[in-house]
Design a protein around this motif. Structure first.
Motif, short mmCIF file in Angstrom:
data_model
loop_
_atom_site.label_atom_id
_atom_site.label_comp_id
_atom_site.label_asym_id
_atom_site.label_seq_id
_atom_site.Cartn_x
_atom_site.Cartn_y
_atom_site.Cartn_z
N VAL A 31 -2.50 0.80 30.73
CA VAL A 31 -3.14 -0.31 31.43
C VAL A 31 -3.03 -0.04 32.93
O VAL A 31 -1.94 0.16 33.45
CB VAL A 31 -2.47 -1.65 31.09
N ILE A 32 -4.19 -0.03 33.60
CA ILE A 32 -4.23 0.14 35.05
C ILE A 32 -5.05 -1.02 35.61
O ILE A 32 -6.27 -1.08 35.39
CB ILE A 32 -4.86 1.49 35.45
N ASP A 33 -4.38 -1.93 36.31
CA ASP A 33 -5.03 -3.15 36.80
C ASP A 33 -5.69 -3.88 35.63
O ASP A 33 -5.02 -4.25 34.70
CB ASP A 33 -6.00 -2.86 37.94
N LYS A 34 -7.02 -4.02 35.66
CA LYS A 34 -7.74 -4.72 34.59
C LYS A 34 -8.52 -3.74 33.71
O LYS A 34 -9.53 -4.11 33.12
CB LYS A 34 -8.68 -5.76 35.19
N THR A 35 -8.03 -2.51 33.64
CA THR A 35 -8.71 -1.49 32.86
C THR A 35 -7.73 -0.84 31.88
O THR A 35 -6.59 -0.57 32.23
CB THR A 35 -9.29 -0.40 33.79
N ILE A 36 -8.21 -0.62 30.67
CA ILE A 36 -7.43 0.09 29.65
C ILE A 36 -8.05 1.49 29.51
O ILE A 36 -9.26 1.62 29.31
CB ILE A 36 -7.52 -0.60 28.27
N ILE A 37 -7.22 2.51 29.63
CA ILE A 37 -7.64 3.89 29.39
C ILE A 37 -6.92 4.32 28.11
O ILE A 37 -5.69 4.24 28.04
CB ILE A 37 -7.22 4.83 30.54
N ALA A 38 -7.70 4.75 27.11
CA ALA A 38 -7.09 5.09 25.82
C ALA A 38 -7.56 6.44 25.33
O ALA A 38 -8.67 6.89 25.64
CB ALA A 38 -7.44 4.03 24.79
N ARG A 39 -6.69 7.07 24.55
CA ARG A 39 -7.02 8.29 23.83
C ARG A 39 -6.83 7.99 22.35
O ARG A 39 -5.72 7.68 21.90
CB ARG A 39 -6.12 9.45 24.24
N ILE A 40 -7.91 8.05 21.61
CA ILE A 40 -7.84 7.85 20.16
C ILE A 40 -7.85 9.25 19.54
O ILE A 40 -8.70 10.08 19.86
CB ILE A 40 -9.02 6.99 19.66
N VAL A 80 -13.14 1.84 15.74
CA VAL A 80 -13.32 0.38 15.81
C VAL A 80 -11.99 -0.34 15.61
O VAL A 80 -11.65 -1.27 16.36
CB VAL A 80 -14.39 -0.11 14.81
N SER A 81 -11.21 0.07 14.62
CA SER A 81 -9.92 -0.58 14.38
C SER A 81 -8.95 -0.30 15.52
O SER A 81 -8.12 -1.16 15.86
CB SER A 81 -9.32 -0.15 13.03
N SER A 82 -9.05 0.86 16.15
CA SER A 82 -8.19 1.17 17.29
C SER A 82 -8.51 0.26 18.48
O SER A 82 -7.60 -0.25 19.14
CB SER A 82 -8.35 2.64 17.71
N ILE A 83 -9.79 0.05 18.74
CA ILE A 83 -10.19 -0.85 19.82
C ILE A 83 -9.71 -2.27 19.52
O ILE A 83 -9.18 -2.97 20.39
CB ILE A 83 -11.71 -0.83 20.05
N THR A 84 -9.88 -2.70 18.28
CA THR A 84 -9.43 -4.04 17.87
C THR A 84 -7.92 -4.18 18.08
O THR A 84 -7.46 -5.20 18.61
CB THR A 84 -9.79 -4.30 16.39
N ASP A 85 -7.16 -3.17 17.70
CA ASP A 85 -5.69 -3.20 17.87
C ASP A 85 -5.31 -3.35 19.34
O ASP A 85 -4.43 -4.14 19.68
CB ASP A 85 -5.04 -1.94 17.30
#
Length: 142
Positions: A5-14, A21-26
């Motif tokens: 989490v950086i400020d109001k942004t989520i950076i993710a590696r799936i 879709v389930s990863s984003i939901t989680d």
């Protein structure tokens, strides 16, 4: 899946084998995200995409398997009945550069998926429309 989490942004590696879709939901549940914008790129080997036929008020979907690049994954995060509600569309291309696209139901990562969720302060709910046959954004008339 890993994310930061950086400020109001989520950076993710799936990661390989994980479902997008389930990863984003989680992530949205863990971070209590009620409203946001989603974008991603990466590679997948199994994708379920759909198309809503407005005259029939019915979704049709198909599962594609093989090696695909995600050329674009876009969508939004809202809520419906106090639950996370994702509306995602995807474009993918195969080894001949033929593209496929539609409403994203599920997708399994073959290499990696790089995801960004821009969190928006606020809350927008959805409500089913009998007229259209879809869960529409619930917005005040202004």
């Amino acid at each position: 899946m890993k994310y930061k989490v950086i400020d109001k942004t989520i950076i993710a590696r799936i990661d390989k084998g994980e479902e997008i879709v389930s990863s984003i939901t989680d992530i949205c549940k863990k971070e209590n995200i009620k409203l946001g914008k989603v974008s991603a790129i990466g590679a997948v080997n199994k994708v379920k995409i759909g198309l809503f036929k407005t005259d029939e008020k019915k979704y049709y979907s198909d599962i594609l398997t093989g090696e695909f690049e995600i050329t674009s994954l876009l969508g939004n995060v809202t809520t419906m009945n106090d639950e996370v509600y994702l509306h995602l569309h995807i474009n993918i291309s195969d080894s001949t550069f033929k593209t496929f696209g539609g409403h994203l139901n599920e997708a399994y990562v073959s290499g990696t998926c790089e995801l960004i969720i821009d969190v928006i302060d606020g809350h927008v709910d959805r409500k089913f429309s009998d007229e259209i046959g879809l869960n529409l954004l619930e917005l005040d008339d202004k």
